[in-house]
Motif scaffolding. Structure first.
Motif, PDB file in Angstrom:
ATOM      1  N   GLY A 120       0.040   2.900 -25.982  1.00  0.00           N
ATOM      2  CA  GLY A 120       0.836   3.436 -24.886  1.00  0.00           C
ATOM      3  C   GLY A 120       2.259   3.765 -25.302  1.00  0.00           C
ATOM      4  N   LEU A 121       2.533   3.687 -26.593  1.00  0.00           N
ATOM      5  CA  LEU A 121       3.869   3.975 -27.115  1.00  0.00           C
ATOM      6  C   LEU A 121       3.955   5.431 -27.557  1.00  0.00           C
ATOM      7  CD1 LEU A 121       4.305   0.777 -29.321  1.00  0.00           C
ATOM      8  CD2 LEU A 121       5.398   1.222 -27.118  1.00  0.00           C
ATOM      9  N   SER A 122       5.175   5.909 -27.721  1.00  0.00           N
ATOM     10  CA  SER A 122       5.377   7.258 -28.239  1.00  0.00           C
ATOM     11  C   SER A 122       5.343   7.229 -29.766  1.00  0.00           C
ATOM     12  CB  SER A 122       6.721   7.815 -27.770  1.00  0.00           C
ATOM     13  OG  SER A 122       7.782   7.099 -28.376  1.00  0.00           O
ATOM     14  N   LYS A 123       5.199   8.402 -30.352  1.00  0.00           N
ATOM     15  CA  LYS A 123       5.179   8.532 -31.804  1.00  0.00           C
ATOM     16  C   LYS A 123       6.469   7.981 -32.409  1.00  0.00           C
ATOM     17  CE  LYS A 123       4.885  12.188 -35.300  1.00  0.00           C
ATOM     18  NZ  LYS A 123       4.680  13.636 -35.501  1.00  0.00           N
ATOM     19  N   SER A 124       7.622   8.349 -31.821  1.00  0.00           N
ATOM     20  CA  SER A 124       8.894   7.884 -32.374  1.00  0.00           C
ATOM     21  C   SER A 124       9.038   6.370 -32.237  1.00  0.00           C
ATOM     22  CB  SER A 124      10.074   8.599 -31.705  1.00  0.00           C
ATOM     23  OG  SER A 124      10.053   8.398 -30.307  1.00  0.00           O
ATOM     24  N   SER A 125       8.502   5.796 -31.163  1.00  0.00           N
ATOM     25  CA  SER A 125       8.553   4.338 -30.995  1.00  0.00           C
ATOM     26  C   SER A 125       7.704   3.628 -32.036  1.00  0.00           C
ATOM     27  CB  SER A 125       8.081   3.933 -29.597  1.00  0.00           C
ATOM     28  OG  SER A 125       8.960   4.411 -28.613  1.00  0.00           O
ATOM     29  N   ILE A 126       6.521   4.182 -32.299  1.00  0.00           N
ATOM     30  CA  ILE A 126       5.631   3.591 -33.318  1.00  0.00           C
ATOM     31  C   ILE A 126       6.349   3.535 -34.666  1.00  0.00           C
ATOM     32  CG2 ILE A 126       3.526   3.977 -34.685  1.00  0.00           C
ATOM     33  CD1 ILE A 126       2.760   3.070 -31.962  1.00  0.00           C
ATOM     34  N   TYR A 127       6.928   4.668 -35.089  1.00  0.00           N
ATOM     35  CA  TYR A 127       7.581   4.719 -36.399  1.00  0.00           C
ATOM     36  C   TYR A 127       8.846   3.865 -36.435  1.00  0.00           C
ATOM     37  CZ  TYR A 127       4.302   8.142 -38.161  1.00  0.00           C
ATOM     38  OH  TYR A 127       3.166   8.758 -38.607  1.00  0.00           O
ATOM     39  N   ALA A 128       9.619   3.834 -35.346  1.00  0.00           N
ATOM     40  CA  ALA A 128      10.825   3.011 -35.309  1.00  0.00           C
ATOM     41  C   ALA A 128      10.470   1.528 -35.352  1.00  0.00           C
ATOM     42  CB  ALA A 128      11.642   3.325 -34.055  1.00  0.00           C
ATOM     43  N   MET A 129       9.448   1.142 -34.607  1.00  0.00           N
ATOM     44  CA  MET A 129       9.034  -0.263 -34.599  1.00  0.00           C
ATOM     45  C   MET A 129       8.430  -0.659 -35.949  1.00  0.00           C
ATOM     46  SD  MET A 129       7.525  -0.552 -30.730  1.00  0.00           S
ATOM     47  CE  MET A 129       7.108  -2.296 -30.814  1.00  0.00           C
ATOM     48  N   SER A 130       7.697   0.256 -36.572  1.00  0.00           N
ATOM     49  CA  SER A 130       7.143  -0.030 -37.908  1.00  0.00           C
ATOM     50  C   SER A 130       8.266  -0.262 -38.903  1.00  0.00           C
ATOM     51  CB  SER A 130       6.268   1.124 -38.391  1.00  0.00           C
ATOM     52  OG  SER A 130       5.061   1.167 -37.701  1.00  0.00           O
ATOM     53  N   LYS A 131       9.285   0.585 -38.839  1.00  0.00           N
ATOM     54  CA  LYS A 131      10.415   0.460 -39.755  1.00  0.00           C
ATOM     55  C   LYS A 131      11.148  -0.856 -39.550  1.00  0.00           C
ATOM     56  CE  LYS A 131      14.390   3.033 -41.436  1.00  0.00           C
ATOM     57  NZ  LYS A 131      15.177   4.259 -41.320  1.00  0.00           N
ATOM     58  N   ALA A 132      11.231  -1.297 -38.291  1.00  0.00           N
ATOM     59  CA  ALA A 132      11.919  -2.550 -37.968  1.00  0.00           C
ATOM     60  C   ALA A 132      11.034  -3.775 -38.197  1.00  0.00           C
ATOM     61  CB  ALA A 132      12.396  -2.513 -36.516  1.00  0.00           C
ATOM     62  N   GLY A 133       9.768  -3.564 -38.556  1.00  0.00           N
ATOM     63  CA  GLY A 133       8.863  -4.682 -38.793  1.00  0.00           C
ATOM     64  C   GLY A 133       8.271  -5.245 -37.518  1.00  0.00           C
ATOM     65  N   GLU A 134       8.341  -4.496 -36.418  1.00  0.00           N
ATOM     66  CA  GLU A 134       7.835  -4.963 -35.129  1.00  0.00           C
ATOM     67  C   GLU A 134       6.456  -4.404 -34.800  1.00  0.00           C
ATOM     68  OE1 GLU A 134      10.885  -3.581 -32.536  1.00  0.00           O
ATOM     69  OE2 GLU A 134      12.374  -4.973 -33.337  1.00  0.00           O
ATOM     70  N   PHE A 135       5.930  -3.572 -35.668  1.00  0.00           N
ATOM     71  CA  PHE A 135       4.616  -2.960 -35.486  1.00  0.00           C
ATOM     72  C   PHE A 135       3.992  -2.846 -36.870  1.00  0.00           C
ATOM     73  CE2 PHE A 135       1.573   0.484 -34.727  1.00  0.00           C
ATOM     74  CZ  PHE A 135       1.042   0.103 -33.501  1.00  0.00           C
ATOM     75  N   PRO A 136       2.659  -2.938 -36.973  1.00  0.00           N
ATOM     76  CA  PRO A 136       2.031  -2.831 -38.301  1.00  0.00           C
ATOM     77  C   PRO A 136       2.444  -1.547 -39.021  1.00  0.00           C
ATOM     78  CG  PRO A 136       0.408  -3.484 -36.662  1.00  0.00           C
ATOM     79  CD  PRO A 136       1.666  -3.157 -35.913  1.00  0.00           C
ATOM     80  N   ALA A 137       2.675  -1.668 -40.300  1.00  0.00           N
ATOM     81  CA  ALA A 137       3.079  -0.526 -41.113  1.00  0.00           C
ATOM     82  C   ALA A 137       1.891   0.402 -41.350  1.00  0.00           C
ATOM     83  CB  ALA A 137       3.632  -1.003 -42.453  1.00  0.00           C
ATOM     84  N   SER A 138       2.183   1.674 -41.439  1.00  0.00           N
ATOM     85  CA  SER A 138       1.137   2.655 -41.736  1.00  0.00           C
ATOM     86  C   SER A 138       0.791   2.598 -43.218  1.00  0.00           C
ATOM     87  CB  SER A 138       1.599   4.058 -41.351  1.00  0.00           C
ATOM     88  OG  SER A 138       2.742   4.416 -42.079  1.00  0.00           O
ATOM     89  N   VAL A 139      -0.376   3.083 -43.531  1.00  0.00           N
ATOM     90  CA  VAL A 139      -0.871   3.142 -44.906  1.00  0.00           C
ATOM     91  C   VAL A 139      -1.030   4.607 -45.273  1.00  0.00           C
ATOM     92  CG1 VAL A 139      -2.794   2.556 -46.438  1.00  0.00           C
ATOM     93  CG2 VAL A 139      -2.101   0.958 -44.639  1.00  0.00           C
ATOM     94  N   LYS A 140      -0.457   4.994 -46.399  1.00  0.00           N
ATOM     95  CA  LYS A 140      -0.557   6.386 -46.835  1.00  0.00           C
ATOM     96  C   LYS A 140      -1.983   6.658 -47.297  1.00  0.00           C
ATOM     97  CE  LYS A 140       1.908   9.694 -49.661  1.00  0.00           C
ATOM     98  NZ  LYS A 140       2.853  10.461 -48.926  1.00  0.00           N
ATOM     99  N   LEU A 141      -2.614   7.642 -46.675  1.00  0.00           N
ATOM    100  CA  LEU A 141      -3.995   7.993 -46.999  1.00  0.00           C
ATOM    101  C   LEU A 141      -4.091   9.218 -47.891  1.00  0.00           C
ATOM    102  CD1 LEU A 141      -5.541   7.569 -43.436  1.00  0.00           C
ATOM    103  CD2 LEU A 141      -5.538   5.921 -45.307  1.00  0.00           C
TER     104      LEU A 141
END
Length: 132
Positions: free
Chosen positions: A87-108
């Protein structure tokens, strides 16, 4: 092999010796990785001492990576699914990932990322536990 005994190697000779492409050596030269190159006119050459030193550093730091263990049924979620579930926005996902508050993405791939489904689901479960 004759090239391994010579005092200096060209980029193509070094690529053959290291088992990488000339393109890879070009990228290493730009980013400061790999053995140190010396410019001779328009050509880059590599001294045997620098090659041996580089080989020593990679053999001492090289280790077999541990296999990534994921729970059975886990898969890589792409962004639309992560957005839908969280339910989050794209920018929220990436900002939270950067801050360590959301799982980090894996480069595919060069232009693709994914999130391990078990990590996203655990994050969601943790958030649901905080609500109740």
């Amino acid at each position: 092999m004759q090239a391994s005994n010579s005092p200096s190697l060209t980029r193509s000779q070094l690529a053959t010796e290291l088992g990488v492409s000339v393109f890879t050596l070009n990228q290493w030269a730009v980013s400061g990785k790999g053995p140190k190159a010396i410019r001779v006119g328009r050509q880059s050459v590599y001294r045997r001492e620098d090659i041996d030193a580089y080989k020593a550093t990679i053999s001492s730091t090289e280790s077999t990576p541990a296999p990534v263990s994921q729970p059975i049924g886990s898969y890589m979620m792409r962004l639309p699914e992560v957005l839908s579930l969280s339910g989050l926005s794209k920018s929220s996902i990436y900002a939270m990932s950067k801050a360590g508050e959301f799982p980090a993405s894996v480069k595919l791939g060069s232009r693709a990322v994914g999130w391990p489904s078990h990590m996203v689901m655990q994050w969601l479960n943790d958030r649901m536990g905080n609500v109740a």
